[in-house]
Design an enzyme around this catalytic site. Structure first.
Site, mmCIF file in Angstrom:
data_model
loop_
_atom_site.group_PDB
_atom_site.id
_atom_site.type_symbol
_atom_site.label_atom_id
_atom_site.label_comp_id
_atom_site.label_asym_id
_atom_site.label_seq_id
_atom_site.Cartn_x
_atom_site.Cartn_y
_atom_site.Cartn_z
ATOM 1 N N CYS A 1 49.709 46.213 45.440
ATOM 2 C CA CYS A 1 50.966 46.777 45.935
ATOM 3 C C CYS A 1 51.908 45.686 46.446
ATOM 4 O O CYS A 1 51.472 44.653 46.930
ATOM 5 C CB CYS A 1 50.682 47.734 47.073
ATOM 6 S SG CYS A 1 49.569 49.048 46.621
ATOM 7 N N ARG B 1 51.935 41.062 40.283
ATOM 8 C CA ARG B 1 50.767 41.329 41.110
ATOM 9 C C ARG B 1 49.935 42.492 40.563
ATOM 10 O O ARG B 1 48.803 42.687 40.998
ATOM 11 C CB ARG B 1 51.204 41.635 42.538
ATOM 12 C CG ARG B 1 51.882 40.462 43.215
ATOM 13 C CD ARG B 1 52.511 40.896 44.506
ATOM 14 N NE ARG B 1 51.536 41.426 45.435
ATOM 15 C CZ ARG B 1 50.866 40.696 46.318
ATOM 16 N NH1 ARG B 1 51.079 39.406 46.394
ATOM 17 N NH2 ARG B 1 49.997 41.252 47.122
ATOM 18 N N TRP C 1 49.718 50.087 43.375
ATOM 19 C CA TRP C 1 48.515 49.966 42.555
ATOM 20 C C TRP C 1 47.554 51.003 43.116
ATOM 21 O O TRP C 1 47.104 50.874 44.260
ATOM 22 C CB TRP C 1 47.947 48.562 42.693
ATOM 23 C CG TRP C 1 46.952 48.184 41.643
ATOM 24 C CD1 TRP C 1 47.209 47.733 40.377
ATOM 25 C CD2 TRP C 1 45.530 48.178 41.770
ATOM 26 N NE1 TRP C 1 46.042 47.457 39.736
ATOM 27 C CE2 TRP C 1 44.995 47.728 40.552
ATOM 28 C CE3 TRP C 1 44.641 48.534 42.800
ATOM 29 C CZ2 TRP C 1 43.626 47.607 40.338
ATOM 30 C CZ3 TRP C 1 43.289 48.421 42.575
ATOM 31 C CH2 TRP C 1 42.785 47.953 41.349
ATOM 32 N N ASN D 1 51.468 48.728 52.120
ATOM 33 C CA ASN D 1 50.397 48.019 51.402
ATOM 34 C C ASN D 1 49.146 48.097 52.265
ATOM 35 O O ASN D 1 49.254 47.975 53.492
ATOM 36 C CB ASN D 1 50.720 46.537 51.224
ATOM 37 C CG ASN D 1 51.798 46.291 50.179
ATOM 38 O OD1 ASN D 1 52.270 47.223 49.545
ATOM 39 N ND2 ASN D 1 52.170 45.035 50.031
ATOM 40 N N GLY D 2 47.994 48.232 51.631
ATOM 41 C CA GLY D 2 46.750 48.225 52.406
ATOM 42 C C GLY D 2 46.076 49.582 52.343
ATOM 43 O O GLY D 2 46.448 50.454 51.546
ATOM 44 N N GLU E 1 33.993 31.223 32.475
ATOM 45 C CA GLU E 1 35.438 31.357 32.630
ATOM 46 C C GLU E 1 36.089 31.710 31.288
ATOM 47 O O GLU E 1 36.995 32.547 31.235
ATOM 48 C CB GLU E 1 35.994 30.036 33.207
ATOM 49 C CG GLU E 1 37.495 29.941 33.293
ATOM 50 C CD GLU E 1 38.151 30.962 34.207
ATOM 51 O OE1 GLU E 1 37.439 31.775 34.830
ATOM 52 O OE2 GLU E 1 39.392 30.963 34.267
ATOM 53 N N LYS F 1 38.254 35.062 30.680
ATOM 54 C CA LYS F 1 39.641 35.012 30.205
ATOM 55 C C LYS F 1 39.797 35.885 28.965
ATOM 56 O O LYS F 1 40.750 36.636 28.849
ATOM 57 C CB LYS F 1 40.082 33.579 29.859
ATOM 58 C CG LYS F 1 40.316 32.637 31.003
ATOM 59 C CD LYS F 1 41.540 32.921 31.833
ATOM 60 C CE LYS F 1 41.174 33.759 33.018
ATOM 61 N NZ LYS F 1 40.974 33.118 34.282
ATOM 62 N N GLU G 1 39.548 39.684 29.828
ATOM 63 C CA GLU G 1 40.587 40.311 30.653
ATOM 64 C C GLU G 1 41.926 40.420 29.943
ATOM 65 O O GLU G 1 42.671 41.354 30.214
ATOM 66 C CB GLU G 1 40.722 39.653 32.028
ATOM 67 C CG GLU G 1 41.256 38.276 32.084
ATOM 68 C CD GLU G 1 41.276 37.711 33.507
ATOM 69 O OE1 GLU G 1 41.505 38.443 34.467
ATOM 70 O OE2 GLU G 1 41.068 36.483 33.637
ATOM 71 N N HIS H 1 16.069 34.114 25.483
ATOM 72 C CA HIS H 1 15.434 35.037 26.432
ATOM 73 C C HIS H 1 16.100 36.411 26.418
ATOM 74 O O HIS H 1 15.914 37.194 27.342
ATOM 75 C CB HIS H 1 15.460 34.442 27.842
ATOM 76 C CG HIS H 1 14.712 33.154 27.932
ATOM 77 N ND1 HIS H 1 13.338 33.069 27.799
ATOM 78 C CD2 HIS H 1 15.142 31.875 28.087
ATOM 79 C CE1 HIS H 1 12.959 31.802 27.894
ATOM 80 N NE2 HIS H 1 14.042 31.055 28.069
ATOM 81 N N LYS I 1 46.979 41.010 40.344
ATOM 82 C CA LYS I 1 46.916 39.571 40.638
ATOM 83 C C LYS I 1 46.206 39.294 41.961
ATOM 84 O O LYS I 1 45.400 38.380 42.067
ATOM 85 C CB LYS I 1 48.338 39.008 40.667
ATOM 86 C CG LYS I 1 48.396 37.511 40.885
ATOM 87 C CD LYS I 1 47.914 36.768 39.656
ATOM 88 C CE LYS I 1 47.796 35.277 39.867
ATOM 89 N NZ LYS I 1 46.954 34.657 38.849
HETATM 90 C C1 F6R Z 1 40.802 36.159 36.684
HETATM 91 C C2 F6R Z 1 41.272 36.168 38.039
HETATM 92 C C3 F6R Z 1 40.431 36.829 39.061
HETATM 93 C C4 F6R Z 1 40.579 36.139 40.414
HETATM 94 C C5 F6R Z 1 39.849 36.930 41.495
HETATM 95 C C6 F6R Z 1 39.904 36.238 42.841
HETATM 96 O O1 F6R Z 1 41.661 35.481 35.816
HETATM 97 O O2 F6R Z 1 42.336 35.681 38.325
HETATM 98 O O3 F6R Z 1 39.102 36.889 38.674
HETATM 99 O O4 F6R Z 1 40.067 34.847 40.320
HETATM 100 O O5 F6R Z 1 40.411 38.199 41.599
HETATM 101 O O6 F6R Z 1 41.219 36.025 43.219
HETATM 102 P P1 F6R Z 1 41.611 34.936 44.291
HETATM 103 O O7 F6R Z 1 41.361 33.605 43.696
HETATM 104 O O8 F6R Z 1 43.071 35.169 44.541
HETATM 105 O O9 F6R Z 1 40.770 35.201 45.499
#
Ligand code: F6R
Length: 609
Positions: A2, A27, A74, A98-99, A482, A486, A489, A505, A604
């Site tokens: 949010c 976000r 959100w 927010n929250g 990673e 990527k 997602e 395994h 985000k």
């Molecule tokens: C993936 C991604 C998320 C964040 C995770 C933690 O591309 O960005 O997996 O890494 O939500 O977020 P932060 O780093 O902001 O605590």
């Protein structure tokens, strides 16, 4: 997640609210809305979907006002519907939030008994009614807000306007970021500085429990005891350029290409110092870091993978035990706590709720020494930490983290060297060697970016696949993780990562001609092992896509595709090998036509559980 923006001015604030909400889109959200005071009445428009749809509706209805609040939602409590979107109203009071309010059920029952009817399934609506309820006692909006927040448990950032008090907006903060923007004869509020940066860069970060009143003439801030306080004014370093796409198609692409610069900025202090002084982590860092006997890293998602990489560095360079745990798991278990161990939280946003709660939990278990690696100055997690290292990636808008991850790696590598020095494992010659490797890192990353055309060709093959496997060993296993994250997602292709030695395994059963297997295979001490693992894949008809480096002594053959990453000395190789897996995910998503910067269901900053 949010986002909040609000403005009070002597001009039409609707464009400010809409632009602010657009800047908050990154976000992650699923609905948006604004409420403005038009004459003596509150007018509201809300829509599910993109801010642009809400903007058209507001334009069609001729919205124009000098006081207003806006929100991107959100969904948490209640589905993605217009009636659950913010702002929420109660008899001429409009509010964005927010929250999460934890005692919303209890407050809802109480307010129902007082005659309030609820139109939404949200926890937020109770706050609007609660403020209205307090206004009935004849107090003003600020006092009503101050009374209401004392009855809430949970986390909130709030902005409230009332048609009875057209000259002000009131706001409150607890557990969620909120800042005030100072203009000339106009003032603003936002959950994220990017929302108001085109109006002002003069900002005041509210602290936990603060409330504030904004008029055109000024801002008054009150602490949790409602006592007037001065909070420091700062000049935000967020630039408009960092929020614009420029020549790129997506922010993710822009941010991938910004990595040489972002890394250069993040390592600048070490380069300037000609080494790795403990002060890179704060002025008290030397005593703290010299005294710790181990490291516990806590983080989520991509940041967790940065932590997994750091474990290899910290144990190898400093010979200190290092554990890495997903923050959302750690916070709920009876974890072993040694007060001499350093808690390291890694969070790009500095607001991830699980990481924040894990940090609080670690402290409650007796941990005294905490260090935060973070990309957002003044965010909650660094503020709650003893030592801080800010990565200097600049604003990251694409939901999928790229430059934030590689700069986290650079910061963590520096931490490993500092610990190594302080614990007598890294001598002056080694320090100089690590500095040299670090100095070359931005250049090596630039070379890796030049592989893009070759990776585009691979991405076209990946676009038609339903699954993918990523393999790596040692330091490069977290990079395989990673790469898989990527890819899944942003392209929605199911991807998993394994240490290559694990293949036999279990996951080998998945391998057939339809399963692309990405292997990160630089020329390190495990290369021969990785080669045997690759044979296991080929023998089952699996197609291999190998990122080898110049020295890997490895050539393409039928079913084996090879891209050579630049040669990069030693331990920083994971940073360089991150670039091709980012590019592979980006171009695969592009070929599949997904919304790269705003992948479905993701946000985000994950400020909820
Ligand atoms: C993936 C991604 C998320 C964040 C995770 C933690 O591309 O960005 O997996 O890494 O939500 O977020 P932060 O780093 O902001 O605590």
């Amino acid at each position: 997640m949010c986002g909040i923006v609000g403005a009070i001015a002597d001009r039409d604030v609707v464009p400010v609210l809409i632009e602010g909400l657009k800047r908050l889109e990154y976000r992650g959200y699923d609905s948006s809305g604004i409420a403005v005071l038009d004459g003596s009445a509150i007018r509201r428009v809300r829509r599910t979907g993109r801010v642009a749809e809400m903007e058209s509706a507001a334009a069609a209805e001729g919205f124009s006002a000098m006081l207003g609040i806006g929100h991107t939602r959100w969904a948490t409590h209640g589905g993605v519907t217009e009636s659950n979107a913010h702002p929420h109203l109660s008899h001429g009071v409009a509010l964005v939030h927010n929250g999460i309010i934890e005692n919303h059920e209890e407050q809802r029952e109480r307010l129902r008994a007082l005659g309030y009817a609820f139109e939404s399934q949200t926890d937020t609506e109770v706050i609007a009614h609660l403020i209205h309820h307090h206004l009935q006692a004849g107090i003003d909006l600020l006092e009503a807000l101050q009374r209401a927040v004392k009855e809430l448990t949970g986390a909130y950032a709030l902005a409230v306007i009332s048609q009875a008090e057209p000259q002000r907006m009131v706001v409150a903060r607890m557990g969620c970021p909120l800042l005030v923007g100072l203009g000339e004869g106009e003032n603003f509020v936002a959950s994220d500085v990017s929302a108001i940066v085109s109006a002002t860069r003069r900002v005041v970060f509210l602290e936990e429990g603060d409330t504030a009143e904004l008029t055109r003439a000024g801002v008054r801030v009150f602490d949790a005891g409602d006592v007037p306080v001065q909070r420091e004014e700062r000049l935000s370093s967020v630039s408009l350029a960092s929020l614009e796409l420029g020549p790129y198609r997506h922010f993710m692409q822009k941010e991938i290409h910004e990595q040489p610069r972002a890394l250069g900025d993040t390592i600048e202090a070490a380069i300037d110092a000609g080494g790795f002084p403990a002060e890179l982590f704060g002025k008290d860092a030397q005593a703290v870091l010299a005294g710790v006997t181990g490291v516990q890293i806590l983080a989520c998602g991509t940041s967790y993978y940065a932590g997994l990489t750091a474990r290899y560095w910290i144990e190898a360079l400093a010979n200190l035990p290092c554990s890495v745990e997903i923050a959302s798991e750690y916070r709920y278990r009876a974890a072993y706590a040694d007060p001499k161990h350093l808690i390291v939280t890694i969070s790009q946003s500095g607001e991830t709720l699980d990481t924040m709660e894990a940090l609080k939990y670690a402290k409650s278990l007796g941990h005294r020494h905490t260090l935060s690696i973070c990309n957002v100055p003044e965010s909650a997690i660094p503020r709650a930490s003893e030592l801080v290292c800010y990565t200097r990636a600049g604003a990251e808008i694409g939901v999928a983290s790229t430059k934030a991850f590689t700069t986290q790696l650079a910061a963590l590598f520096q931490l490993a060297v500092v610990l190594g020095k302080l614990h007598g494992r890294v001598d002056a010659a080694q320090e100089a060697d690590y500095l040299e490797q670090l100095r070359h890192l931005p250049g090596s990353v630039q070379h890796a970016l030049n592989l893009e055309p070759q990776i585009v060709a691979w991405a076209e093959r990946f676009a038609g696949k339903a699954n993918a496997l990523f393999l790596g060993r040692g330091l490069h296993y977290p990079i395989a993780l990673e790469g898989a994250l990527k890819l899944k997602e942003i392209s929605y292709i199911h991807a998993e990562a394994y240490p290559a030695g694990e293949l036999k395994h279990g996951p080998l059963a998945l391998v057939d001609a339809e399963m692309p297997v990405v292997v990160i295979a630089p020329n390190d001490s495990l290369l021969e092992k990785v080669k045997s693992n690759m044979q296991e894949v080929r023998a089952r008809g699996g197609e291999l896509f190998v990122f080898a480096d110049q020295d890997s002594n490895f050539s393409a053959s039928e079913g084996v595709h090879v891209i050579r990453t630049p040669r990069h000395a030693g331990v920083l190789s994971p940073v360089v090998h991150t670039i091709p897996v980012q590019l592979l995910a980006y171009h695969t998503a592009l070929a599949r036509g997904t919304d790269v910067d705003k992948p479905r269901n993701l946000a985000k900053s994950v400020t909820v559980e």
